[in-house]
Every structure is written in structure tokens, then in C-alpha cells.
Design an enzyme around this catalytic site. Structure first.
Site, PDB file in Angstrom:
ATOM      1  CD  GLU A  89      13.010   0.510   9.744  1.00  0.00           C
ATOM      2  OE1 GLU A  89      13.506   1.480  10.363  1.00  0.00           O
ATOM      3  OE2 GLU A  89      13.520  -0.624   9.709  1.00  0.00           O
TER       4      GLU A  89
ATOM      5  CE  LYS B 196      -1.940   2.970   2.745  1.00  0.00           C
ATOM      6  NZ  LYS B 196      -1.940   4.162   1.902  1.00  0.00           N
TER       7      LYS B 196
HETATM    8  P1  NAP Z   1       2.112   8.233   7.829  1.00  0.00           P
HETATM    9  O1  NAP Z   1       1.102   9.282   7.814  1.00  0.00           O
HETATM   10  O2  NAP Z   1       2.336   7.465   9.080  1.00  0.00           O
HETATM   11  O3  NAP Z   1       1.737   7.238   6.648  1.00  0.00           O
HETATM   12  C1  NAP Z   1       2.466   6.089   6.365  1.00  0.00           C
HETATM   13  C2  NAP Z   1       1.555   5.068   5.742  1.00  0.00           C
HETATM   14  O4  NAP Z   1       0.577   4.668   6.686  1.00  0.00           O
HETATM   15  C3  NAP Z   1       0.812   5.621   4.552  1.00  0.00           C
HETATM   16  O5  NAP Z   1       0.704   4.616   3.577  1.00  0.00           O
HETATM   17  C4  NAP Z   1      -0.524   5.968   5.155  1.00  0.00           C
HETATM   18  O6  NAP Z   1      -1.584   5.988   4.258  1.00  0.00           O
HETATM   19  C5  NAP Z   1      -0.716   4.863   6.147  1.00  0.00           C
HETATM   20  N1  NAP Z   1      -1.689   5.221   7.184  1.00  0.00           N
HETATM   21  C6  NAP Z   1      -2.034   6.455   7.622  1.00  0.00           C
HETATM   22  N2  NAP Z   1      -2.996   6.378   8.556  1.00  0.00           N
HETATM   23  C7  NAP Z   1      -3.269   5.065   8.715  1.00  0.00           C
HETATM   24  C8  NAP Z   1      -4.183   4.345   9.519  1.00  0.00           C
HETATM   25  N3  NAP Z   1      -5.023   4.971  10.363  1.00  0.00           N
HETATM   26  N4  NAP Z   1      -4.199   2.994   9.430  1.00  0.00           N
HETATM   27  C9  NAP Z   1      -3.371   2.365   8.567  1.00  0.00           C
HETATM   28  N5  NAP Z   1      -2.525   2.984   7.765  1.00  0.00           N
HETATM   29  C10 NAP Z   1      -2.451   4.332   7.845  1.00  0.00           C
HETATM   30  O7  NAP Z   1       3.560   8.770   7.417  1.00  0.00           O
HETATM   31  P2  NAP Z   1       3.916   9.689   6.171  1.00  0.00           P
HETATM   32  O8  NAP Z   1       3.384  11.032   6.499  1.00  0.00           O
HETATM   33  O9  NAP Z   1       3.541   9.050   4.896  1.00  0.00           O
HETATM   34  O10 NAP Z   1       5.513   9.671   6.205  1.00  0.00           O
HETATM   35  C11 NAP Z   1       6.234  10.487   7.016  1.00  0.00           C
HETATM   36  C12 NAP Z   1       6.718   9.727   8.246  1.00  0.00           C
HETATM   37  O11 NAP Z   1       7.447   8.568   7.841  1.00  0.00           O
HETATM   38  C13 NAP Z   1       7.674  10.532   9.057  1.00  0.00           C
HETATM   39  O12 NAP Z   1       7.350  10.438  10.429  1.00  0.00           O
HETATM   40  C14 NAP Z   1       9.026   9.879   8.795  1.00  0.00           C
HETATM   41  O13 NAP Z   1       9.933  10.046   9.807  1.00  0.00           O
HETATM   42  C15 NAP Z   1       8.652   8.466   8.566  1.00  0.00           C
HETATM   43  N6  NAP Z   1       9.666   7.764   7.758  1.00  0.00           N
HETATM   44  C16 NAP Z   1      10.463   6.847   8.373  1.00  0.00           C
HETATM   45  C17 NAP Z   1      11.439   6.175   7.663  1.00  0.00           C
HETATM   46  C18 NAP Z   1      12.316   5.163   8.345  1.00  0.00           C
HETATM   47  O14 NAP Z   1      12.936   4.371   7.661  1.00  0.00           O
HETATM   48  N7  NAP Z   1      12.383   5.154   9.648  1.00  0.00           N
HETATM   49  C19 NAP Z   1      11.595   6.425   6.295  1.00  0.00           C
HETATM   50  C20 NAP Z   1      10.770   7.358   5.695  1.00  0.00           C
HETATM   51  C21 NAP Z   1       9.791   8.016   6.452  1.00  0.00           C
HETATM   52  P3  NAP Z   1      -2.080   7.361   3.562  1.00  0.00           P
HETATM   53  O15 NAP Z   1      -0.905   8.188   3.258  1.00  0.00           O
HETATM   54  O16 NAP Z   1      -2.727   6.866   2.368  1.00  0.00           O
HETATM   55  O17 NAP Z   1      -3.028   7.992   4.525  1.00  0.00           O
END
Ligand code: NAP
Ligand code: MG
Length: 496
Positions: A265, A189
């Protein structure tokens, strides 16, 4: 490297994928719903994409399970998986320009970064794990002659891979390459903001010979598609990259469904430590700027917190400021720009909200702060006078913001650097090998980079301590272990 006109031409000729890829077929969502993909550089809608329902997730899981049980991939000779993944790597390289332009349009990311990530890293990931597939050995335990004990690795089953938007195809490859090499069936996804390249990758994987059902890509929103994956009773493992908040939801979903294993992650608030003996040369300043501004700061290991010894802080600030002012924010498709757009309007507002908070809590903004252009652009921003208790020093901003905090000596730097709910990454600059090793050992985070900002590479595991991650790791041989079960086969020797 070509110019804007060439990338514009590729963009004009692109066919954007809008359907889900389930069980080897392009399909609409079961209820026909769609969501918009927006170009962050213009605010315009690029296309409407299938918004997959729980029913669609279930279809994908059924196809994945059938394929897994059938064994055409999961029990195939590793040489076969290797051959197919090498072909996929070649196809990614051949289609890199088209994929890079698609990703740049979808995510607002710089075309130069997209080309490096996709034509370089993504292709390398499929190649590296392809090569690992037939070079991973099990173990023979040290028994007496009365038995032979084998420890073998098996593919873990059906895995859900839930991705963020900041490195769309790269994060897909980080997870898919080892999971496919291990023999798992995968349900991807992508983030709703950036679904396009993962959908195109599914077609390339099919062309390379990945059997139908082994890879499905389901675009959709987190609360619907993501949650349905998290709660599905026949998914064995979820590997998630995204925010710490949503990572927590996946633990809950697992607890309330089938106790699937969850690899996480997540976010960070990573320090960039400059000790008083560091050589303040151009290289250091470039690393300082890159660590905060690369990908517009939309990077989980962004080193936004720069802890600089008070003795050298004035010089450091002057030079970082000059470097920050030289960045060109602009059209992500133009290779002459340095920083593209924030991924969405809401995210841009979140970043500028943090900048306002920094000012209201008393930090001094030396440059940046403003929006720039019609799309979702934010200028690189530098704060001096940041203190450890300020919101901008504690919370993940995920935008082009660099804050300088003064420290007096190594122990204070270590104390402040360590005092965070996160533990993903740290950079240390010093010419003293003893101090470098001391900090590398003591900093509670998954990667410590010395005298350069680096996340390591494909060969080194990447993941976080504390609320930045679970025990699982992406990259390296460790990533493949995320997608494998360990089995003991104990054979009694009837002759002994
Ligand atoms: P996010 O909002 O947590 O979203 C990540 C994924 O989870 C997306 O596919 C999102 O779908 C999905 N998601 C959101 N709400 C959900 C729910 N209630 N239930 C199930 N799935 C859900 O994160 P993001 O804004 O895309 O990315 C930024 C974050 O990623 C930052 O905090 C960053 O630090 C972290 N990150 C970490 C790494 C690592 O390797 N540690 C690498 C890159 C990024 P939708 O977008 O479709 O809502
Ligand atoms: Mg988009």
C-alpha cells in the site's frame, strides 16, 4: 473530550515503552543500540528506543515459527481467536486516552484525531476481525458424485508487517487485526518516527491472551530492521504500507531471498474533481479542505490535486481560501488546534521545499507557505494557477498543500486525473448521476468517493492501482485473504 490540561497531565504521567517486544518479552537490541524518538511539536527527544538488528529479527521469526507450528493460535478454534481479539479491542478502548496522548507526542498528530483513530477505529478493527474469525466459510466446488472438493483457507504463516508513521497505531491495526484473526504469527516493524503505541499494543495483546511469539514488535530503522524482515528466508508474507520507493525495495528483497508474497500500500497523488454542476455549498468546501489538510496532509489519499471546472473555479477558490485561513496550527495536545506538526524536521523541509518549487514553477500561493512555531509546523497552503506539468501537481507532497487546477469539462478532468503514476483515490463532486458513474468507472484508482471525501470504512477494501499498490487490499474481508493460503482438498468417492 477533555482539555489541554488533562492531556498534559496524562502526558506527564506516561511511561514510554522503549524496549522491543520479542517472543513475549521486553528486550534491548542484541547490540544494545538505540535511536531517539523525537516530539515533532517541540523538537525534543522523548526517549531512546531499542534499534533491532537482523539478529533480533531472526529471534522474533524463530519465536513466531515455533508458535505457528505449535498451533496454539494458528490451529485454535476461531472462537478462541475471536474471544482474545475482542478482549484486545476492549483493552484498547480502556487505554485509549493514554495511547492517544502517546501517539500525539510521538507523531505530532492532533490529539482529537488520535482519540478518534485509537479509541474508535483501532478498537473497532480488532472487534470487526474478531467477529469475522468465526464467520468465514470455505467453499465446496461443484463436482459430480465421484468426488467431494473442499476449498479451505489456512493461515499463511509468519508475516512481517512494516508500517508508516502517518497513522501509526491505525496502520498497525489495519494489518494486525486481520492477520491475527487469520491465525498468522506477526512481526511488526513500526516506522522509526512512531514506535511507541505499537510497543504498548504488544503488551495489551499479551494481556488479552495472544500467545508469546504470535506477536512481536521490533522498532528500528528501515535499512536495518525493515530490510532484515524483507530479506528473511522464513517469513512467508510481508505487508507493507509506505512510500512507493521503499515498496519497490520489498519486491527486490523478496526476489533476492525466498520469494515471499509482498502486499503493498503506497503513495498517491489523488484528484478532487469538481464538475460545473456541483453544488458549491459549505459541505463541499469542507470536504475539499479536509481532503487536503486532514492530518496535516500527511495522508496517502490526500486530495491535493483539485481539478475544478473553470466556470466555477473563482467561487471555489475564494471559499476554499477562507476555510484554509481558519485552520489553527498549533500544539497537537490542545484539542482547540486543527493541525499539528509535520512528523520530522526533514519532512517539514521536504514539504516547504515543494512549496518553494510551486512558487518557482509559477503557481500562485494564496495563503500559507510559512513555518509556524518552534516545532515542525507548516501552515495550510493554497495554490492557484497550478498546471498539470508542475512538480507540485505530479509528486506526492505529503503536507498541508492544496492546489487548484482549472479544467474545461468532464473529459478533461478525467484525462488529467488519470495521468499519474499513482492510482489510490479520487473524489468526484457532481449532481449528475450519469457523470458520477462514468467517472467512478473510468478513474484508474482503488477508491472513488462521490459527493464527499471518504476512504470508505472498515468494511470496504482499500488499496491502489498502478504504483499506489499491489493486488492486495487492506480492510474488508479482502484484508483477511492477504494472510491466508487457499487449499484444495479433493476426496475421491470410492462408492461411485
Ligand atoms: P517509508 O519511508 O516508505 O517507510 C515505511 C516503512 O518502511 C517504515 O517502517 C520504514 O522504516 C521502512 N523502510 C524505510 N526504508 C526501508 C528500507 N530501505 N528497507 C526496508 N524498510 C524500509 O514511508 P513513510 O515515510 O513512513 O510513510 C509515508 C508514505 O506512506 C507515503 O508515501 C504515503 O503515501 C504512504 N502511505 C500509504 C498508505 C496506503 O494505504 N496506501 C497509507 C499510509 C501511508 P523507517 O521509518 O524506520 O526508516
Ligand atoms: Mg517521534
Amino acid at each position: 473530550m477533555s482539555d489541554l490540561a488533562t492531556y498534559q497531565q496524562i502526558s506527564d504521567g506516561l511511561l514510554l515503552p522503549t524496549k522491543a517486544f520479542i517472543g513475549g518479552k521486553l528486550t534491548d537490541a542484541s547490540n544494545g543500540e538505540t535511536f531517539a524518538s523525537i516530539n515533532p511539536a517541540t523538537g525534543e527527544t522523548l526517549c531512546k528506543i531499542a534499534h533491532c538488528t537482523a539478529e533480533d529479527v531472526d529471534s522474533a521469526v524463530q519465536a513466531a515459527r515455533r508458535a505457528f507450528d505449535d498451533g496454539g493460535w494458528s490451529r485454535a478454534a476461531p472462537e478462541h481467536r475471536k474471544e482474545v481479539l475482542l478482549k484486545l479491542s476492549r483493552l484498547v478502548r480502556e487505554n485509549a486516552d493514554e495511547l492517544a496522548v502517546m501517539e500525539s507526542l510521538d507523531a505530532g498528530k492532533m490529539i482529537t484525531d488520535c482519540l478518534d483513530e485509537i479509541g474508535g477505529e483501532v478498537a473497532n478493527f480488532f472487534q470487526w476481525y474478531a467477529e469475522l474469525a468465526d464467520k468465514s466459510f470455505g467453499k465446496v466446488a461443484p463436482t459430480g458424485e465421484d468426488a467431494l472438493a473442499l476449498v479451505v483457507k489456512e493461515p499463511a504463516g509468519v508475516v512481517g508487517l512494516v508500517l508508516p508513521w502517518n497513522f501509526p497505531l491505525l496502520m498497525a491495526a489495519w494489518k494486525l487485526a486481520p492477520a491475527l484473526a487469520a491465525g498468522c504469527s506477526c512481526i511488526v516493524k513500526p516506522a522509526e518516527q512512531t514506535s511507541l503505541t505499537a510497543l504498548r499494543l504488544a503488551e495489551l495483546a499479551q494481556e488479552a491472551g495472544v500467545p508469546d511469539g504470535v506477536l512481536s514488535v521490533l522498532p528500528g530503522l528501515g535499512e536495518t530492521t525493515g530490510q532484515a524482515i524483507g530479506r528473511h528466508h522464513d517469513i512467508d508474507i510481508v505487508s507493507f504500507t509506505g512510500s512507493t520507493e521503499v515498496g519497490g525495495y520489498f519486491l527486490r528483497y523478496a526476489g533476492e531471498s525466498n520469494l515471499k508474497a509482498v502486499g503493498l500500500e503506497m503513495g498517491g497523488k489523488s484528484p478532487f474533481i469538481v464538475l460545473d454542476d456541483a453544488d458549491l455549498n459549505d459541505d463541499l468546501i469542507e470536504h475539499a479542505a479536509t481532503s487536503a489538510f486532514w492530518n496535516g496532509g500527511q495522508n496517502c489519499s490526500a486530495n491535493m490535486r483539485q481539478l475544478v471546472d473553470a466556470k466555477i473555479a473563482d467561487d471555489f477558490l475564494d471559499r476554499v481560501l477562507t476555510r484554509a485561513k481558519a485552520y489553527k496550527v498549533g500544539n497537537p495536545l490542545d484539542p482547540d488546534s486543527d493541525i499539528g506538526a509535520m512528523v520530522t524536521q526533514e519532512h517539514m523541509a521536504r514539504v516547504t521545499g515543494y512549496i518553494e518549487r510551486g512558487i518557482s514553477e509559477g503557481a500562485q500561493m494564496l495563503t500559507g507557505g510559512g513555518r509556524n512555531g518552534a516545532g515542525f509546523f507548516v501552515e495550510p497552503t493554497v495554490f492557484a494557477g497550478v498546471t498539470h506539468d508542475m512538480t507540485i501537481a505530479r509528486e506526492e507532497i505529503f503536507g498541508p498543500v492544496l492546489g487548484v487546477l482549472l479544467v474545461n469539462g468532464m473529459e478533461e478532468a478525467l484525462k488529467l486525473a488519470s495521468d499519474s503514476i499513482y492510482g489510490l483515490h479520487a473524489t468526484v463532486f457532481t449532481r449528475d448521476i450519469d457523470r458520477a458513474l462514468h467517472l467512478a468507472r473510468r478513474l484508474p484508482c482503488g477508491t472513488v468517493s462521490v459527493n464527499g471525501f471518504s476512504e470508505g470504512d472498515i468494511k470496504t477494501p482499500f488499496g491502489g492501482y498502478k504504483q499506489s499498490g499491489s493486488l492486495s487490499r487492506d480492510n474488508g474481508t479482502e484484508a483477511m485473504e492477504q494472510y491466508q493460503q487457499t487449499k484444495t482438498i479433493w476426496i475421491q468417492n470410492g462408492m461411485s
